[in-house]
Write a protein that holds these residues in place. Sequence first.
Motif, PDB file in Angstrom:
ATOM      1  N   ILE A   1      34.202  35.005  43.740  1.00 54.90           N
ATOM      2  CA  ILE A   1      35.225  35.824  44.831  1.00 54.90           C
ATOM      3  C   ILE A   1      34.506  35.982  46.270  1.00 54.90           C
ATOM      4  O   ILE A   1      32.364  35.848  46.656  1.00 54.90           O
ATOM      5  CB  ILE A   1      34.701  37.283  44.904  1.00 54.90           C
ATOM      6  CG1 ILE A   1      34.005  38.306  43.665  1.00 54.90           C
ATOM      7  CG2 ILE A   1      37.140  37.126  43.153  1.00 54.90           C
ATOM      8  CD1 ILE A   1      33.981  39.783  43.555  1.00 54.90           C
ATOM      9  N   THR A   2      34.391  36.053  47.067  1.00 51.58           N
ATOM     10  CA  THR A   2      33.812  36.252  48.585  1.00 51.58           C
ATOM     11  C   THR A   2      33.738  37.357  48.965  1.00 51.58           C
ATOM     12  O   THR A   2      33.508  39.082  48.416  1.00 51.58           O
ATOM     13  CB  THR A   2      34.906  35.391  49.723  1.00 51.58           C
ATOM     14  OG1 THR A   2      35.801  35.958  49.589  1.00 51.58           O
ATOM     15  CG2 THR A   2      35.554  33.704  49.654  1.00 51.58           C
TER      16      THR A   2
ATOM     17  N   THR B   1      40.551  44.738  47.254  1.00 54.22           N
ATOM     18  CA  THR B   1      39.496  44.694  46.252  1.00 54.22           C
ATOM     19  C   THR B   1      39.461  46.756  46.244  1.00 54.22           C
ATOM     20  O   THR B   1      40.096  46.880  46.884  1.00 54.22           O
ATOM     21  CB  THR B   1      38.008  44.293  46.067  1.00 54.22           C
ATOM     22  OG1 THR B   1      38.250  43.399  46.521  1.00 54.22           O
ATOM     23  CG2 THR B   1      37.240  45.249  45.310  1.00 54.22           C
TER      24      THR B   1
ATOM     25  N   THR C   1      40.512  42.284  41.947  1.00 52.09           N
ATOM     26  CA  THR C   1      40.899  41.552  43.808  1.00 52.09           C
ATOM     27  C   THR C   1      42.310  41.589  43.925  1.00 52.09           C
ATOM     28  O   THR C   1      42.858  40.367  42.869  1.00 52.09           O
ATOM     29  CB  THR C   1      39.857  40.633  43.994  1.00 52.09           C
ATOM     30  OG1 THR C   1      38.810  41.220  44.241  1.00 52.09           O
ATOM     31  CG2 THR C   1      40.173  40.223  45.430  1.00 52.09           C
TER      32      THR C   1
ATOM     33  N   LYS D   1      34.164  35.171  37.499  1.00 53.65           N
ATOM     34  CA  LYS D   1      34.817  34.146  38.799  1.00 53.65           C
ATOM     35  C   LYS D   1      34.669  34.606  40.036  1.00 53.65           C
ATOM     36  O   LYS D   1      33.925  35.782  40.284  1.00 53.65           O
ATOM     37  CB  LYS D   1      36.585  34.144  38.379  1.00 53.65           C
ATOM     38  CG  LYS D   1      37.117  34.023  37.086  1.00 53.65           C
ATOM     39  CD  LYS D   1      38.337  32.855  36.976  1.00 53.65           C
ATOM     40  CE  LYS D   1      39.189  32.866  35.692  1.00 53.65           C
ATOM     41  NZ  LYS D   1      39.883  32.368  35.895  1.00 53.65           N
TER      42      LYS D   1
ATOM     43  N   PRO E   1      29.933  38.865  39.203  1.00 51.49           N
ATOM     44  CA  PRO E   1      31.611  38.636  38.924  1.00 51.49           C
ATOM     45  C   PRO E   1      31.709  37.358  37.837  1.00 51.49           C
ATOM     46  O   PRO E   1      31.284  36.316  37.686  1.00 51.49           O
ATOM     47  CB  PRO E   1      31.963  38.139  40.378  1.00 51.49           C
ATOM     48  CG  PRO E   1      31.095  37.182  40.807  1.00 51.49           C
ATOM     49  CD  PRO E   1      29.789  38.244  40.613  1.00 51.49           C
TER      50      PRO E   1
ATOM     51  N   GLU F   1      36.654  39.130  50.623  1.00 53.84           N
ATOM     52  CA  GLU F   1      37.503  39.770  49.637  1.00 53.84           C
ATOM     53  C   GLU F   1      36.955  41.550  48.978  1.00 53.84           C
ATOM     54  O   GLU F   1      37.314  42.553  49.029  1.00 53.84           O
ATOM     55  CB  GLU F   1      37.597  38.858  48.587  1.00 53.84           C
ATOM     56  CG  GLU F   1      38.074  37.548  48.501  1.00 53.84           C
ATOM     57  CD  GLU F   1      38.499  36.975  47.571  1.00 53.84           C
ATOM     58  OE1 GLU F   1      39.732  36.304  47.949  1.00 53.84           O
ATOM     59  OE2 GLU F   1      37.641  36.396  46.891  1.00 53.84           O
TER      60      GLU F   1
ATOM     61  N   GLN G   1      45.948  39.233  45.854  1.00 55.92           N
ATOM     62  CA  GLN G   1      46.254  38.665  46.510  1.00 55.92           C
ATOM     63  C   GLN G   1      47.302  39.182  47.081  1.00 55.92           C
ATOM     64  O   GLN G   1      48.307  39.943  47.226  1.00 55.92           O
ATOM     65  CB  GLN G   1      46.372  37.111  46.066  1.00 55.92           C
ATOM     66  CG  GLN G   1      45.221  36.549  45.697  1.00 55.92           C
ATOM     67  CD  GLN G   1      43.990  36.557  46.234  1.00 55.92           C
ATOM     68  OE1 GLN G   1      43.293  36.196  47.688  1.00 55.92           O
ATOM     69  NE2 GLN G   1      42.463  36.716  45.710  1.00 55.92           N
TER      70      GLN G   1
ATOM     71  N   GLU H   1      45.928  37.155  37.270  1.00 55.04           N
ATOM     72  CA  GLU H   1      45.506  36.864  38.570  1.00 55.04           C
ATOM     73  C   GLU H   1      46.641  35.764  38.515  1.00 55.04           C
ATOM     74  O   GLU H   1      46.854  34.727  39.665  1.00 55.04           O
ATOM     75  CB  GLU H   1      44.090  35.138  38.213  1.00 55.04           C
ATOM     76  CG  GLU H   1      44.783  35.092  36.906  1.00 55.04           C
ATOM     77  CD  GLU H   1      42.475  34.130  36.590  1.00 55.04           C
ATOM     78  OE1 GLU H   1      42.383  33.695  37.379  1.00 55.04           O
ATOM     79  OE2 GLU H   1      42.281  33.842  35.682  1.00 55.04           O
TER      80      GLU H   1
ATOM     81  N   TRP I   1      37.391  40.969  38.341  1.00 51.01           N
ATOM     82  CA  TRP I   1      35.783  40.591  38.111  1.00 51.01           C
ATOM     83  C   TRP I   1      35.121  40.930  37.888  1.00 51.01           C
ATOM     84  O   TRP I   1      33.709  40.152  36.959  1.00 51.01           O
ATOM     85  CB  TRP I   1      35.510  39.881  39.479  1.00 51.01           C
ATOM     86  CG  TRP I   1      35.908  40.896  40.807  1.00 51.01           C
ATOM     87  CD1 TRP I   1      36.911  40.558  41.042  1.00 51.01           C
ATOM     88  CD2 TRP I   1      34.983  41.498  41.181  1.00 51.01           C
ATOM     89  NE1 TRP I   1      36.962  41.525  42.502  1.00 51.01           N
ATOM     90  CE2 TRP I   1      35.206  41.966  42.034  1.00 51.01           C
ATOM     91  CE3 TRP I   1      33.145  41.831  40.596  1.00 51.01           C
ATOM     92  CZ2 TRP I   1      34.607  42.877  43.390  1.00 51.01           C
ATOM     93  CZ3 TRP I   1      33.095  43.020  41.831  1.00 51.01           C
ATOM     94  CH2 TRP I   1      33.227  43.014  42.901  1.00 51.01           C
TER      95      TRP I   1
END
Length: 476
Positions: free
Chosen positions: A454-455, A106, A98, A452, A450, A458, A100, A36, A87
């Motif tokens: 995530i939206t 994803t 996912t 952590k 997940p 995403e 960035q 990440e 995740w």
Amino acid sequence: MTEKQVDLLVIGAGPAGMATALEAHRRGVDTLVLDENPYPGGQIYRNVSHSPLANPGVLGPDYLRGRALVDAFTRSGITYWPQTLAWQITPDKRASVTRQGPDGGTLQIAARAIALTGGAQERPFPVPGWTLPGVMGVGAAQTLLKAAALAPSAPAVLAGCGPLLYLFAWQLLQAGIEIRALLDTTAPGTYRTALPHLPGALRAPAYLAKGWKMLRAIRHAGVEHVKHVQSLALRGTHRVEAVEYEAAGRMHRLTTPLVLLHQGVIPNTQITRSVGCDHVWDEAQLCWRPQLDVWGETSVADIFVAGDGGGIAGALAAEVSGRLVGLQLAHRLVGLDSAERDAAASGPRAELARHLAIRPLLDALYRPADPFRRPPADDTIVCRCEEVTAGDIRAMAKLGCVGPNQTKSFSRCGMGPCQGRFCGLTVAELLAQAHGTTVPQAGYYRIRPPIKPITLGEVAMAVPADGGIERASFPK
Ligand SMILES: Cc1cc2nc3c(=O)[nH]c(=O)nc-3n(C[C@H](O)[C@@H](O)[C@H](O)COP(=O)(O)OP(=O)(O)OC[C@H]3O[C@@H](n4cnc5c(N)ncnc54)[C@H](O)[C@@H]3O)c2cc1C
């Protein structure tokens, strides 16, 4: 959803992940590494190849040593995806990740084997006022220094115990940054308990010399160094204004706008728990770790762990453990002969034993004192996300809650954005104390993906099918 197939997926590009990947790749394993963070290096070597500091040398020779490993990794040709968060991982070795950046989105990665090399996290340090603005972990402050060249703008109070506390104090002094005071929470009598481990630690003299060098520098800099600190509390209305503590039988107060807390690191087990790996309680290190065989394989077939995520042993041990996992993966995935594997493993195994020789001394010397793991004051916050206090946990224990999954149902404790990372251990210790049981009896949170936040946006944005990434078949 789009999908990519690989032989080996390595999650984490710290020393353990880079070493695992290098060893497997050079023996012919098709390997993908993701992390990440924007650059390889992990916690210790964070940004070593792209340091924003004018003189990264202030972080010390152990930091600069990471350049060689990062360079070897970068030159190796291994496929590496930075800024990519894993995740969800399933026992059939599918990871939802996912990415960035411009190619972001994803996708699912289907691997024949996965190495989880996610490292450690700071141990929670629940004292009154630890959630006030102006209070942060030493690890977080060090991350700001390494990744953004941000240093404390006012002399900070550093409080707690453990090698990283002293290392960061030393790094600040090297950078010419003043320290208000160093409050050591090591309990009286700890040195006596640790002493029997000194002869074993002499097999790892470099660690002893490093510790001695740091302590001497802190003393020479004239930093106020208070030993055997008890009853630590951080006070302030809207942000921290003062530290109160007991030492030498009386209470003290220091005004300060910045407090950095630390009481050691523990394996980050969220990922291994979410896959369903078995874990064991490590009484020497007061933490959970995944159960591993001699090659780093977990109880879930073809899922491996290397580095501090498997038990705290430091960066050099993490790198060596990665080499061992990489060898076993080459044996499993591309048929490296077992005799050749064993011969190649004998050097790293001896090296690992040397690094581990220091651990019993360090574990005994920096064992966090009981009141800093099980806060005695009822109004101390334990779950920062949902603002559940130590008193709430004790009240739930009286109602009959015996484990963290019950207190979670009663209070949402552990259900916030950190997913229980910063309260799980404290809740289990408080419940065990309330019932007169042990932490293994109290247990730990069931961790669900997940792991952590995530939206939904995403998750919905699939990485386009292209160059080895294909449309996944619809689940049957
Ligand atoms: C905050 C902190 C600072 C530390 N600083 C030092 C130091 O300065 N010196 C020292 O000797 N030791 C330090 N340590 C101890 C440290 O853990 C080292 O022993 C060493 O970095 C361990 O190597 P590793 O490869 O096991 O894990 P790490 O170096 O921690 O590497 C793990 C990597 O995995 C990535 N990762 C984790 N989960 C995911 C996920 N779900 N998806 C994608 N990527 C993921 C992380 O971003 C990280 O880059 C620190 C520990 C912590 C917690």
